[in-house]
Design a protein around this motif. Structure first.
Motif, mmCIF file in Angstrom:
data_model
loop_
_atom_site.group_PDB
_atom_site.id
_atom_site.type_symbol
_atom_site.label_atom_id
_atom_site.label_comp_id
_atom_site.label_asym_id
_atom_site.label_seq_id
_atom_site.Cartn_x
_atom_site.Cartn_y
_atom_site.Cartn_z
ATOM 1 N N GLN A 25 0.794 -0.691 0.354
ATOM 2 C CA GLN A 25 -0.314 0.451 0.076
ATOM 3 C C GLN A 25 0.790 1.185 0.499
ATOM 4 O OE1 GLN A 25 -2.913 -0.269 2.496
ATOM 5 N NE2 GLN A 25 -3.930 1.348 2.734
ATOM 6 N N ASP A 26 1.933 1.083 0.571
ATOM 7 C CA ASP A 26 2.980 2.332 0.892
ATOM 8 C C ASP A 26 3.658 2.200 0.069
ATOM 9 O OD1 ASP A 26 1.543 3.975 2.000
ATOM 10 O OD2 ASP A 26 1.547 2.468 4.320
ATOM 11 N N VAL A 27 4.708 3.416 -0.511
ATOM 12 C CA VAL A 27 6.252 2.907 -1.005
ATOM 13 C C VAL A 27 7.025 4.328 -0.265
ATOM 14 C CG1 VAL A 27 5.637 4.946 -3.092
ATOM 15 C CG2 VAL A 27 7.188 3.008 -3.156
ATOM 16 N N TRP A 28 8.391 4.091 -0.062
ATOM 17 C CA TRP A 28 9.163 5.184 0.114
ATOM 18 C C TRP A 28 9.529 6.417 -1.423
ATOM 19 C CZ3 TRP A 28 10.176 6.873 4.594
ATOM 20 C CH2 TRP A 28 10.104 6.292 5.937
ATOM 21 N N ARG A 71 11.447 13.866 -11.573
ATOM 22 C CA ARG A 71 12.180 12.444 -11.308
ATOM 23 C C ARG A 71 11.509 12.124 -10.323
ATOM 24 N NH1 ARG A 71 18.632 12.449 -12.858
ATOM 25 N NH2 ARG A 71 18.093 14.110 -11.836
ATOM 26 N N ALA A 72 11.815 10.068 -9.849
ATOM 27 C CA ALA A 72 11.355 9.885 -8.681
ATOM 28 C C ALA A 72 12.049 8.642 -8.492
ATOM 29 C CB ALA A 72 9.852 10.051 -8.052
ATOM 30 N N ARG A 73 13.046 8.331 -7.404
ATOM 31 C CA ARG A 73 13.033 7.175 -7.300
ATOM 32 C C ARG A 73 12.296 6.965 -5.890
ATOM 33 N NH1 ARG A 73 19.168 4.651 -6.109
ATOM 34 N NH2 ARG A 73 18.629 4.210 -8.141
ATOM 35 N N LEU A 74 11.661 5.265 -6.232
ATOM 36 C CA LEU A 74 10.803 4.637 -5.186
ATOM 37 C C LEU A 74 11.223 3.414 -4.367
ATOM 38 C CD1 LEU A 74 7.904 4.862 -7.130
ATOM 39 C CD2 LEU A 74 8.324 6.432 -5.926
ATOM 40 N N ALA A 75 11.028 3.639 -2.935
ATOM 41 C CA ALA A 75 11.660 1.654 -2.505
ATOM 42 C C ALA A 75 10.553 1.108 -1.592
ATOM 43 C CB ALA A 75 12.911 2.112 -1.747
ATOM 44 N N LEU A 76 10.313 -0.219 -2.059
ATOM 45 C CA LEU A 76 9.356 -0.975 -1.691
ATOM 46 C C LEU A 76 10.197 -2.377 -0.412
ATOM 47 C CD1 LEU A 76 7.704 -2.780 -4.220
ATOM 48 C CD2 LEU A 76 7.006 -0.933 -2.197
ATOM 49 N N GLY A 77 9.878 -2.229 0.809
ATOM 50 C CA GLY A 77 10.254 -3.409 1.787
ATOM 51 C C GLY A 77 11.325 -2.784 3.125
ATOM 52 N N HIS A 78 11.984 -3.672 3.444
ATOM 53 C CA HIS A 78 13.649 -3.376 4.386
ATOM 54 C C HIS A 78 14.400 -3.484 3.684
ATOM 55 C CE1 HIS A 78 13.175 -7.835 4.989
ATOM 56 N NE2 HIS A 78 11.810 -7.408 5.321
ATOM 57 N N THR A 79 14.825 -3.752 4.563
ATOM 58 C CA THR A 79 16.930 -3.672 4.324
ATOM 59 C C THR A 79 18.048 -4.792 3.549
ATOM 60 O OG1 THR A 79 18.188 -3.816 6.358
ATOM 61 C CG2 THR A 79 17.248 -1.933 5.833
ATOM 62 N N VAL A 82 14.561 -5.929 -0.749
ATOM 63 C CA VAL A 82 14.452 -4.141 -1.141
ATOM 64 C C VAL A 82 13.997 -4.999 -2.966
ATOM 65 C CG1 VAL A 82 16.175 -2.148 -2.005
ATOM 66 C CG2 VAL A 82 16.328 -4.366 -0.285
ATOM 67 N N VAL A 83 13.194 -3.391 -3.218
ATOM 68 C CA VAL A 83 12.514 -2.785 -4.782
ATOM 69 C C VAL A 83 13.054 -1.648 -4.536
ATOM 70 C CG1 VAL A 83 11.357 -3.042 -6.119
ATOM 71 C CG2 VAL A 83 11.139 -4.970 -4.734
ATOM 72 N N VAL A 84 13.967 -1.430 -5.979
ATOM 73 C CA VAL A 84 14.199 0.172 -6.138
ATOM 74 C C VAL A 84 13.701 0.184 -7.483
ATOM 75 C CG1 VAL A 84 16.025 1.976 -6.258
ATOM 76 C CG2 VAL A 84 15.923 0.641 -4.272
ATOM 77 N N LEU A 85 12.695 1.489 -7.247
ATOM 78 C CA LEU A 85 12.220 1.682 -8.569
ATOM 79 C C LEU A 85 13.019 3.329 -8.925
ATOM 80 C CD1 LEU A 85 9.980 0.078 -7.101
ATOM 81 C CD2 LEU A 85 9.079 0.767 -9.423
ATOM 82 N N PRO A 127 7.496 3.390 -14.092
ATOM 83 C CA PRO A 127 9.126 2.916 -13.872
ATOM 84 C C PRO A 127 10.161 2.774 -15.088
ATOM 85 C CG PRO A 127 7.890 1.786 -12.705
ATOM 86 C CD PRO A 127 7.086 3.080 -14.321
ATOM 87 N N THR A 128 11.536 3.640 -14.608
ATOM 88 C CA THR A 128 12.525 3.941 -15.570
ATOM 89 C C THR A 128 13.617 2.301 -15.851
ATOM 90 O OG1 THR A 128 13.679 4.908 -15.244
ATOM 91 C CG2 THR A 128 12.121 5.430 -16.910
ATOM 92 N N ALA A 129 13.542 2.511 -14.184
ATOM 93 C CA ALA A 129 14.827 0.814 -13.614
ATOM 94 C C ALA A 129 14.437 0.312 -12.329
ATOM 95 C CB ALA A 129 16.242 1.892 -13.826
#
Length: 154
Positions: A25-28, A71-79, A82-85, A127-129
């Motif tokens: 539901q949430d993303v950094w 542009r933005a960098r988004l992150a899911l999960g904990h350390t 990890v998922v970084v978009l 998403p581009t990467a």
């Protein structure tokens, strides 16, 4: 949490990321202003199968940075999972957001920004990467999307 399985292949990582985008539901959200000062906040999101949709006030740092920087960098999960978009951002005013997006966002998050006033704008992130890994053994092969295309078809 320690991962004891062998590293996932690319197709498995893509499937896992797509499932998380549907379920979480949430993303950094990490952005920067025009001077390069970083800003990081969690926001609720909707995944429409191609884009992540975010909503926040246009006048706060995140709203300004998303709109101005594109542009933005988004992150899911904990350390350890990890998922970084990285993505390109398009801004939509409160009356410009597609109805199916706003309805889907409300159904997923329980919050309908359309009732929160005109300061709330929508941000579509393409998403581009994408990188995905469980701990150190999966650092190799973590790049599962480049230039907007999955490394392998999901």
């Amino acid at each position: 949490m320690t991962i004891t399985q062998p590293p996932r292949d690319t197709a498995s990582r893509i499937r896992d990321v797509l499932a998380r985008l549907d379920e979480e539901q949430d993303v950094w959200v990490s952005t920067a202003d025009t001077a390069g000062a970083p800003y990081l906040v969690p926001l609720s999101f909707l995944w429409d199968g191609t884009h992540l949709w975010l909503c926040t006030r246009i006048g706060n740092p995140t709203g300004r940075n998303l709109s101005d920087g594109g542009r933005a960098r988004l992150a899911l999960g904990h350390t350890r999972d990890v998922v970084v978009l990285d993505g390109e951002v398009e801004t939509y005013g409160p009356k410009e957001v597609p109805t199916e997006v706003a309805d889907g966002f409300h159904a997923k998050t329980g919050w309908d920004p359309r009732g929160s006033g005109p300061a709330y704008h929508w941000f579509r992130v393409r998403p581009t990467a994408v990188e995905a890994w469980y701990e150190e053994p999966e650092l190799v092969g973590r790049h599962i999307m480049r230039d907007g295309a999955w490394v392998e078809a999901p």
